[in-house]
Design a protein around this motif. Structure first.
Motif: not given
Length: 549
Positions: A125-126, A132-133, A48-57
């Motif tokens: 990764l943003l 978040l990572l 979940g944390c990795f998911y929100f650390a990634l670019n939405k696109k």
């Protein structure tokens, strides 16, 4: 928010189930339902944390977020498929040895795949969401911290949550409790044991004096121990076409008098078999997956030390690289007077032998090793030094992937097996040439050293695609429990073969040797010194605590 969270959770769980289904098909580690309690919550939290650390696109965002877990799971399962054992953290120490023997194509492909997946994760990764990572890795770091720095407490907590962690089968432990949880549990157990064994004064025993005193009044003859890599007798495979008639005459003479001994390992990890043969204790793996890896060179109480203290000159010869499995320090700690590796592998040290290998052949032929070792033995016999010789030697010719020089050693035995034809064809023909070499070696030793005691023993069965399933298919020793751990040995005393009875353990070989240097001359395990599990554990702890200093 909830309508987004539920699909994410479902995708992660379905991916987890799909991965384990694939692992089942490939004969990897299959998750038990209990993993949904032990490990899936950890996966959901970090993913979940990795998911929100990634670019939405990011395309396939959930699966990209799962890449760290998928990489870790893949490492554990590929390791299990290749080596038929569960991966442990300490086995990172074995990576150089592993990559040295694996085919180049496998190494290249695995590095490319793992590199691509790592790049894919980092690419999306943003940087502004690095927090978040870190949050995603924090549960893993926290559990790893507890396992390593307060191992006793970690062990107690896991055992309280999941009593099944106490099952003796590593596969079952991992299947029921998860790859990550079990990996850390193994490391906690190892760290706890290391802390306990770092004080040798707590683990003293009287074996050294007893064994040395026994040897002081024993017959002071030369002792030769020859450990052979993957030395399988193919005639024990009942469903293999009858090949006994194609074997050398020497095989036919001694085959009915061979002994059987249970090795601690199947398919790999030769040092574990060496440890048991030389140290007279089971390889319990309390401090390392390979006991030799914790040796520092400090003296230990094992067979070479007992023989040395009783007047023998102790010599170790190994046909492969000294860097493998910490063997130099291990042999030094075992108290060998002289340690030899091939000149090609240790050019800065004096050695009496060389490999004589062609460029595309990796492992030295036993016959070449035996020939040069006999010259060494003859030189000792002719020297003014009249010490009895303990001549320990390890031959590696049968090592996977069983590639041989077919111009020098063409096939003499043809098999008609469809699925396993190539592997078994190579193993059977290697065995033929090894028996030819062994015949010459034993007969020549009986000429130059007629009163000697000689033990020839296999470290473990050769690994093959399918591992234990192949041996079950070919009906290997079906009447024996744990049949894939049962190996052959031959014992010669005063130029005669000794016919033993029943099944020994590798850790009983030192007692068997001592019995044939004395009057007892045991032929059955029951004749050897009685030691229960408590005795064996105490003796093991004494050996390891001494080796750690």
């Amino acid at each position: 928010m909830l309508h987004k969270f539920i699909p994410f959770v479902l995708k992660v769980i379905l991916t987890f189930i799909a991965y384990n289904s694939l692992a089942y098909l490939l004969k990897g580690i299959v998750a038990n339902w209990q993993q949904f309690l032990m490990e899936v919550p950890l996966i959901l939290l970090s993913t979940g944390c990795f998911y929100f650390a990634l670019n939405k696109k990011t395309h396939f965002r959930t699966w990209v977020a799962m890449i760290p877990w998928l990489l870790f799971y893949s490492i554990v399962d590929i390791y299990y498929i290749l080596f038929n054992r569960v991966f442990k953290l300490v086995e990172f120490l074995e990576l150089p040895e592993m990559y040295d023997i694996l085919p180049t194509y496998f190494t290249v492909c695995s590095l490319l795949l793992f590199g691509f997946l790592t790049w894919l994760f980092l690419k999306n990764l943003l940087l502004k969401r690095t927090g978040l990572l870190l949050a995603g890795f924090s549960p893993l770091a926290l559990t790893a911290f507890f396992a390593y720095f307060i191992p006793a407490q970690y062990i107690n907590v896991i055992q309280f949550i999941s009593p099944s962690i106490n099952t003796p089968q590593e596969y079952e432990q991992t299947s029921e409790n998860g790859r990550w949880v079990t990996l850390l549990y193994f490391e906690a157990v190892r760290s706890h044991a290391l802390n306990s064994l770092s004080h040798p004064e707590n683990w003293q025993d009287e074996r050294s004096n007893l064994k040395t005193n026994e040897l002081l009044i024993a017959e002071h003859k030369n002792v030769h121990i020859i450990v052979l890599e993957s030395f399988l007798d193919p005639t024990l495979l009942n469903k293999l076409p009858n090949i006994q008639t194609a074997m050398p005459d020497f095989f036919k003479k001694i085959n009915s008098k061979k002994g059987m001994s249970i090795s601690p390992v199947f398919g790999n990890r030769t040092p574990q078999a060496e440890f048991e043969i030389l140290c007279n204790v089971p390889a319990l793996q309390q401090t390392s997956i390979i006991e030799f890896n914790v040796f520092t060179g400090a003296p230990t109480s094992c067979l070479p030390a007992w023989l040395k203290q009783a007047g023998w000159k102790t010599v170790a010869t190994h046909a492969y690289k000294p860097s493998f499995f910490n063997r130099e320090k291990a042999y030094l700690g075992l108290q060998f007077d002289e340690i030899y590796f091939a000149k090609e592998y240790k050019p800065d040290a004096s050695s009496y032998f060389e490999t004589r290998l062609e460029d595309d052949i990796q492992f030295m032929y036993d016959g070449d090793l035996f020939e040069q070792n006999r010259a060494f033995v003859q030189a000792h016999i002719n020297s003014p030094n009249k010490q009895p010789l303990f001549n320990y030697m390890l031959g590696v010719y049968g090592h996977w992937p069983n590639i041989r020089d077919k111009q020098r050693f063409p096939d003499v035995i043809e098999l008609d097996l469809s699925e396993h034809n190539t592997e078994m064809q190579n193993i059977v023909n290697e065995y033929y040439y090894r028996m030819v070499a062994l015949e010459t070696h034993i007969q020549q030793l009986h000429i130059i050293d007629p009163n000697s005691l000689i033990l020839v023993i296999s470290d473990h069965l050769p690994p093959m695609k399918g591992m234990s399933d192949v041996y079950a298919e070919l009906d290997y020793l079906p009447s024996h429990n744990n049949n894939t751990f049962v190996n052959i040995f031959y014992l010669f005393n005063d130029s005669n073969i000794v016919e033993t009875q029943d099944v020994f353990h590798h850790y009983q070989m030192a007692d068997l040797i001592i019995s044939h240097l004395t009057q007892s001359k045991c032929l059955k395990p029951e004749c050897l010194p009685k030691r229960d599990k408590t005795n064996l554990s105490e003796h093991y702890k004494h050996v390891i605590s001494s080796a750690l200093q």
